[in-house]
Design an enzyme around this catalytic site. Structure first.
Site, PDB file in Angstrom:
ATOM      1  N   HIS A 176       1.004   5.000   1.218  1.00  0.00           N
ATOM      2  CA  HIS A 176       0.186   6.038   1.561  1.00  0.00           C
ATOM      3  C   HIS A 176       0.790   7.577   1.153  1.00  0.00           C
ATOM      4  O   HIS A 176       1.443   7.761   0.180  1.00  0.00           O
ATOM      5  CB  HIS A 176       1.252   6.252   3.339  1.00  0.00           C
ATOM      6  CG  HIS A 176       1.468   5.086   4.432  1.00  0.00           C
ATOM      7  ND1 HIS A 176       0.584   5.350   5.356  1.00  0.00           N
ATOM      8  CD2 HIS A 176       2.102   4.044   4.583  1.00  0.00           C
ATOM      9  CE1 HIS A 176       0.173   4.494   5.346  1.00  0.00           C
ATOM     10  NE2 HIS A 176       1.172   3.411   4.934  1.00  0.00           N
ATOM     11  N   HIS A 219       1.024  -0.962  -0.067  1.00  0.00           N
ATOM     12  CA  HIS A 219       0.291  -0.337  -0.007  1.00  0.00           C
ATOM     13  C   HIS A 219       0.573   1.248  -0.162  1.00  0.00           C
ATOM     14  O   HIS A 219       2.062   1.067   0.763  1.00  0.00           O
ATOM     15  CB  HIS A 219      -1.258   0.308   1.401  1.00  0.00           C
ATOM     16  CG  HIS A 219      -0.527   0.236   3.153  1.00  0.00           C
ATOM     17  ND1 HIS A 219       0.118  -1.229   3.115  1.00  0.00           N
ATOM     18  CD2 HIS A 219       0.258   0.786   3.533  1.00  0.00           C
ATOM     19  CE1 HIS A 219       0.659  -1.296   4.141  1.00  0.00           C
ATOM     20  NE2 HIS A 219       0.708  -0.241   4.028  1.00  0.00           N
TER      21      HIS A 219
HETATM   22  P1  5GP Z   1       1.722   0.110   6.949  1.00  0.00           P
HETATM   23  O1  5GP Z   1       2.728   0.297   9.118  1.00  0.00           O
HETATM   24  O2  5GP Z   1       1.874  -1.659   7.101  1.00  0.00           O
HETATM   25  O3  5GP Z   1       3.008   1.078   6.121  1.00  0.00           O
HETATM   26  O4  5GP Z   1       0.475   0.865   7.436  1.00  0.00           O
HETATM   27  C1  5GP Z   1      -0.487   0.375   7.418  1.00  0.00           C
HETATM   28  C2  5GP Z   1      -1.857   1.822   7.645  1.00  0.00           C
HETATM   29  O5  5GP Z   1      -3.038   0.366   7.459  1.00  0.00           O
HETATM   30  C3  5GP Z   1      -1.703   1.951   9.246  1.00  0.00           C
HETATM   31  O6  5GP Z   1      -1.335   3.930   8.988  1.00  0.00           O
HETATM   32  C4  5GP Z   1      -3.750   1.139   9.534  1.00  0.00           C
HETATM   33  O7  5GP Z   1      -3.892   3.077  10.078  1.00  0.00           O
HETATM   34  C5  5GP Z   1      -4.176   0.953   8.048  1.00  0.00           C
HETATM   35  N1  5GP Z   1      -5.145   0.754   7.982  1.00  0.00           N
HETATM   36  C6  5GP Z   1      -5.433  -0.403   9.255  1.00  0.00           C
HETATM   37  N2  5GP Z   1      -6.103  -1.742   9.368  1.00  0.00           N
HETATM   38  C7  5GP Z   1      -6.940  -1.447   8.627  1.00  0.00           C
HETATM   39  C8  5GP Z   1      -8.429  -0.865   7.825  1.00  0.00           C
HETATM   40  O8  5GP Z   1      -9.320  -2.284   8.506  1.00  0.00           O
HETATM   41  N3  5GP Z   1      -8.522  -0.223   6.928  1.00  0.00           N
HETATM   42  C9  5GP Z   1      -8.071   0.893   6.845  1.00  0.00           C
HETATM   43  N4  5GP Z   1      -8.794   1.683   5.056  1.00  0.00           N
HETATM   44  N5  5GP Z   1      -7.007   0.958   7.025  1.00  0.00           N
HETATM   45  C10 5GP Z   1      -6.404   0.687   7.956  1.00  0.00           C
END
Ligand code: 5GP
Ligand code: ZN
Length: 137
Positions: A101, A99
């Protein structure tokens, strides 16, 4: 396979969707770093960059770029945008479906990446560049 972003892509879980096409979906992060923080994901599951189809990666970036333009020039009136992608636990990845951001920024919003820049010599930079260059596939 248990993947929250696959559940969102398939409609099994709710999300506040900003964009959807055949390959990519973009939706609001449920724990935003700034107001308007959203995530752009490939619809085809890839846990990290190593198994991400480069075409899907290009499509994700193109949508992120388009959304960044909307954030800057639309009613959100962002003064800037950060794009951020965490690949691997050490990089801060918590959800193992790739993903991007997209984080709208305004002066003084308190968000930032903390780093400690160093000042390596040109020789050291050239040596590191060579190591990385030799591992390109
Ligand atoms: P990472 O740390 O993997 O780069 O970011 C994961 C992101 O996914 C975090 O910013 C977190 O808030 C978001 N996130 C986690 N679970 C969910 C979810 O169920 N729905 C949405 N829309 N975002 C999520
Ligand atoms: Zn997934």
């Amino acid at each position: 396979m248990n993947c929250i972003f696959c559940d969102i892509v398939s409609g099994r879980s709710d999300a506040s969707v900003v964009h959807e096409d055949d390959d990519v979906m973009a939706f609001m992060d449920i724990r935003p770093w700034t107001s308007g923080h959203l995530l752009v994901v490939p619809k085809r599951h890839a846990s990290g960059l190593a198994d991400l189809d480069p075409g899907d990666g290009a499509a994700v970036f193109a949508v992120g770029q388009r959304i960044a333009t909307a954030l800057r020039h639309g009613p959100m009136r962002a003064q800037g945008v950060n794009l951020f992608l965490a690949d691997g636990i050490a990089a801060g990845q918590e959800v193992f479906h790739v993903h991007l951001h997209v984080v709208p920024r305004t002066a003084g919003d308190g968000f930032g990446l903390r780093g400690m820049p160093k000042s390596p010599s040109r020789v050291a930079l050239d040596q590191t560049a060579g190591v990385i260059r030799s591992s390109l596939t």
